[in-house]
Design an enzyme around this catalytic site. Structure first.
Site, PDB file in Angstrom:
ATOM      1  N   TYR A  34      42.112  45.759  41.293  1.00 22.99           N
ATOM      2  CA  TYR A  34      43.281  44.976  41.685  1.00 22.99           C
ATOM      3  C   TYR A  34      44.109  44.565  40.480  1.00 22.99           C
ATOM      4  O   TYR A  34      43.673  44.702  39.335  1.00 22.99           O
ATOM      5  CB  TYR A  34      42.864  43.749  42.493  1.00 22.99           C
ATOM      6  CG  TYR A  34      42.262  42.595  41.700  1.00 22.99           C
ATOM      7  CD1 TYR A  34      40.982  42.674  41.164  1.00 22.99           C
ATOM      8  CD2 TYR A  34      42.983  41.425  41.484  1.00 22.99           C
ATOM      9  CE1 TYR A  34      40.439  41.616  40.448  1.00 22.99           C
ATOM     10  CE2 TYR A  34      42.443  40.352  40.772  1.00 22.99           C
ATOM     11  CZ  TYR A  34      41.175  40.457  40.254  1.00 22.99           C
ATOM     12  OH  TYR A  34      40.631  39.414  39.551  1.00 22.99           O
ATOM     13  N   ARG A  53      47.072  48.742  33.083  1.00 27.35           N
ATOM     14  CA  ARG A  53      45.675  48.336  33.242  1.00 27.35           C
ATOM     15  C   ARG A  53      45.123  48.826  34.581  1.00 27.35           C
ATOM     16  O   ARG A  53      43.950  49.205  34.685  1.00 27.35           O
ATOM     17  CB  ARG A  53      45.532  46.813  33.121  1.00 27.35           C
ATOM     18  CG  ARG A  53      44.067  46.367  33.099  1.00 27.35           C
ATOM     19  CD  ARG A  53      43.909  44.901  32.824  1.00 27.35           C
ATOM     20  NE  ARG A  53      44.569  44.095  33.835  1.00 27.35           N
ATOM     21  CZ  ARG A  53      44.784  42.784  33.736  1.00 27.35           C
ATOM     22  NH1 ARG A  53      44.373  42.132  32.667  1.00 27.35           N
ATOM     23  NH2 ARG A  53      45.384  42.133  34.692  1.00 27.35           N
ATOM     24  N   ARG A 102      29.266  54.311  56.181  1.00 24.53           N
ATOM     25  CA  ARG A 102      28.785  53.666  54.962  1.00 24.53           C
ATOM     26  C   ARG A 102      27.894  54.634  54.197  1.00 24.53           C
ATOM     27  O   ARG A 102      26.931  55.158  54.758  1.00 24.53           O
ATOM     28  CB  ARG A 102      28.002  52.393  55.292  1.00 24.53           C
ATOM     29  CG  ARG A 102      27.470  51.671  54.060  1.00 24.53           C
ATOM     30  CD  ARG A 102      26.832  50.331  54.430  1.00 24.53           C
ATOM     31  NE  ARG A 102      26.373  49.620  53.250  1.00 24.53           N
ATOM     32  CZ  ARG A 102      25.120  49.694  52.756  1.00 24.53           C
ATOM     33  NH1 ARG A 102      24.221  50.454  53.348  1.00 24.53           N
ATOM     34  NH2 ARG A 102      24.788  49.006  51.678  1.00 24.53           N
ATOM     35  N   LYS A 150      39.040  45.775  36.097  1.00 21.24           N
ATOM     36  CA  LYS A 150      39.450  44.679  36.994  1.00 21.24           C
ATOM     37  C   LYS A 150      39.079  45.017  38.435  1.00 21.24           C
ATOM     38  O   LYS A 150      39.922  45.441  39.228  1.00 21.24           O
ATOM     39  CB  LYS A 150      40.951  44.402  36.838  1.00 21.24           C
ATOM     40  CG  LYS A 150      41.377  43.032  37.343  1.00 21.24           C
ATOM     41  CD  LYS A 150      42.763  42.693  36.842  1.00 21.24           C
ATOM     42  CE  LYS A 150      43.342  41.451  37.472  1.00 21.24           C
ATOM     43  NZ  LYS A 150      42.630  40.212  37.185  1.00 21.24           N
TER      44      LYS A 150
HETATM   45  N1  PDD Z   1      42.809  36.958  36.845  1.00 19.05           N
HETATM   46  N2  PDD Z   1      39.879  37.351  32.726  1.00 19.05           N
HETATM   47  C1  PDD Z   1      39.566  37.443  34.024  1.00 19.05           C
HETATM   48  C2  PDD Z   1      38.127  37.510  34.409  1.00 19.05           C
HETATM   49  C3  PDD Z   1      40.590  37.474  34.997  1.00 19.05           C
HETATM   50  O1  PDD Z   1      40.274  37.576  36.300  1.00 19.05           O
HETATM   51  C4  PDD Z   1      41.936  37.383  34.589  1.00 19.05           C
HETATM   52  C5  PDD Z   1      43.082  37.431  35.565  1.00 19.05           C
HETATM   53  C6  PDD Z   1      42.218  37.282  33.208  1.00 19.05           C
HETATM   54  C7  PDD Z   1      43.618  37.217  32.676  1.00 19.05           C
HETATM   55  O2  PDD Z   1      44.291  38.452  32.790  1.00 19.05           O
HETATM   56  P1  PDD Z   1      45.886  38.524  32.939  1.00 19.05           P
HETATM   57  O3  PDD Z   1      46.446  37.753  31.780  1.00 19.05           O
HETATM   58  O4  PDD Z   1      46.178  39.959  32.861  1.00 19.05           O
HETATM   59  O5  PDD Z   1      46.205  37.891  34.262  1.00 19.05           O
HETATM   60  C8  PDD Z   1      41.159  37.285  32.312  1.00 19.05           C
HETATM   61  C9  PDD Z   1      43.809  37.076  37.889  1.00 19.05           C
HETATM   62  C10 PDD Z   1      45.028  36.278  37.618  1.00 19.05           C
HETATM   63  C11 PDD Z   1      43.147  36.757  39.231  1.00 19.05           C
HETATM   64  O6  PDD Z   1      42.042  37.230  39.420  1.00 19.05           O
HETATM   65  O7  PDD Z   1      43.771  36.102  40.076  1.00 19.05           O
END
Ligand code: PDD
Length: 287
Positions: A34, A53, A102, A150
């Protein structure tokens, strides 16, 4: 709340009509990635970085991403327009789709990935946490070992945030071998008593934050001394200032860690300066 229009696999539909298969691997196996991109004045902040990313996350999992950056920009913009979003976030989720059952094995290349996007309205510039700061509580970092990807496996960060709230804090900082990895959904920073800005170096242990990268550039342009290295909870507790960065919180001061006040217990000057500079820089580069 007025009803949102969301995007699901090529269609813009009312949120209650948006449907994904119960066999979707995102639902069954958290087999999805995501991105969260912020919106200011109806325009996108750091969009190319977020899409780069996304491509990297999908690539690391051999997941198909059959949309290029231009196509994804069109979808983001259309969703912002249809929802008249002025300030907030666009959430994008890509999963490996559904093979109709599944099964742990990745399905064949003919399986259509699932792409879902929706908007979330939120005050980003004038937020309570942005001006007053937040208190964090530490929890052990019990996430998996590829936090640089992510993925939508967010159960542990959710548990850590709940534990932080149960301890009277606003958010959680995750700790491994005595060292802070990052916040549950943001990157962690401190400013030492000597005025050195410190944030953990990139590795598989943390998410390479897009906001982190921009703030590093801003810090350089302000001639701040910067070190990318791990730091301990004790070091952060004795720092002059601490803060977190993320798309949805920009730069947010941290005023206490496990009930130990940082500095005088109020948002620090450098944190405030970096937050303002980040907003100015973002407004200049929105698309
Ligand atoms: N989270 N580290 C983690 C574990 C994160 O989930 C996030 C972002 C960041 C910061 O990344 P960025 O600056 O690219 O948003 C660091 C998003 C905002 C979320 O899960 O809602």
């Amino acid at each position: 709340m007025t009803q949102r229009t969301v995007y699901v696999n090529g269609d813009y539909v009312a949120e209650q009509d948006a449907k994904v298969s119960v066999f979707d691997r995102g639902f069954l196996l958290a087999d999805g990635v995501y991105e969260v991109s912020s919106v200011l004045d109806g325009k996108l902040i750091d969009f190319p970085g977020h899409m780069q990313r996304l491509k990297r996350s999908a690539g690391a999992l051999e997941m198909a991403l059959p949309w290029d950056e231009a196509a994804l920009l069109t979808i983001h913009r259309e969703l912002i327009r249809r929802n008249a979003l002025e300030e907030g976030m666009v959430y994008l989720q890509l999963t490996r789709g559904s093979a109709g059952d599944r099964d742990f094995d990745y399905p064949g290349a003919d399986t259509t990935p699932t792409l879902v996007l929706f908007t979330q309205a939120k005050a980003l510039v004038y937020s309570r946490s942005g001006s007053k700061g937040i208190r964090v509580a530490t929890q052990p970092d019990w996430r998996w070992a590829r936090r640089d990807i992510k993925t939508v496996q967010l159960l542990y960060p959710a548990m850590a945030k709940m534990a932080a709230k149960a301890a009277g804090a606003d958010d959680s900082w995750l700790v491994e071998s005595g060292l802070v990895t990052e916040g549950a959904s943001n990157n962690a920073w401190m400013l030492t008593q000597e005025g050195v800005l410190v944030t953990r170096e990139l590795s598989h242990s943390i998410l390479p934050g897009i906001t982190r990268a921009v703030v590093l550039k801003i810090a350089e342009s302000l001639s701040l001394r910067v070190e990318e290295r791990a730091f301990s909870v004790v070091e952060a507790q004795s720092a002059k200032e601490c803060f977190v960065t993320s798309a949805s919180s920009f730069v947010t001061p941290v005023i206490a860690i496990d009930d130990v006040k940082i500095g005088d217990g109020y948002p620090g000057e450098v944190s405030r300066q970096l937050r303002e500079a980040y907003i100015v820089e973002s407004r200049r580069r929105v698309i």
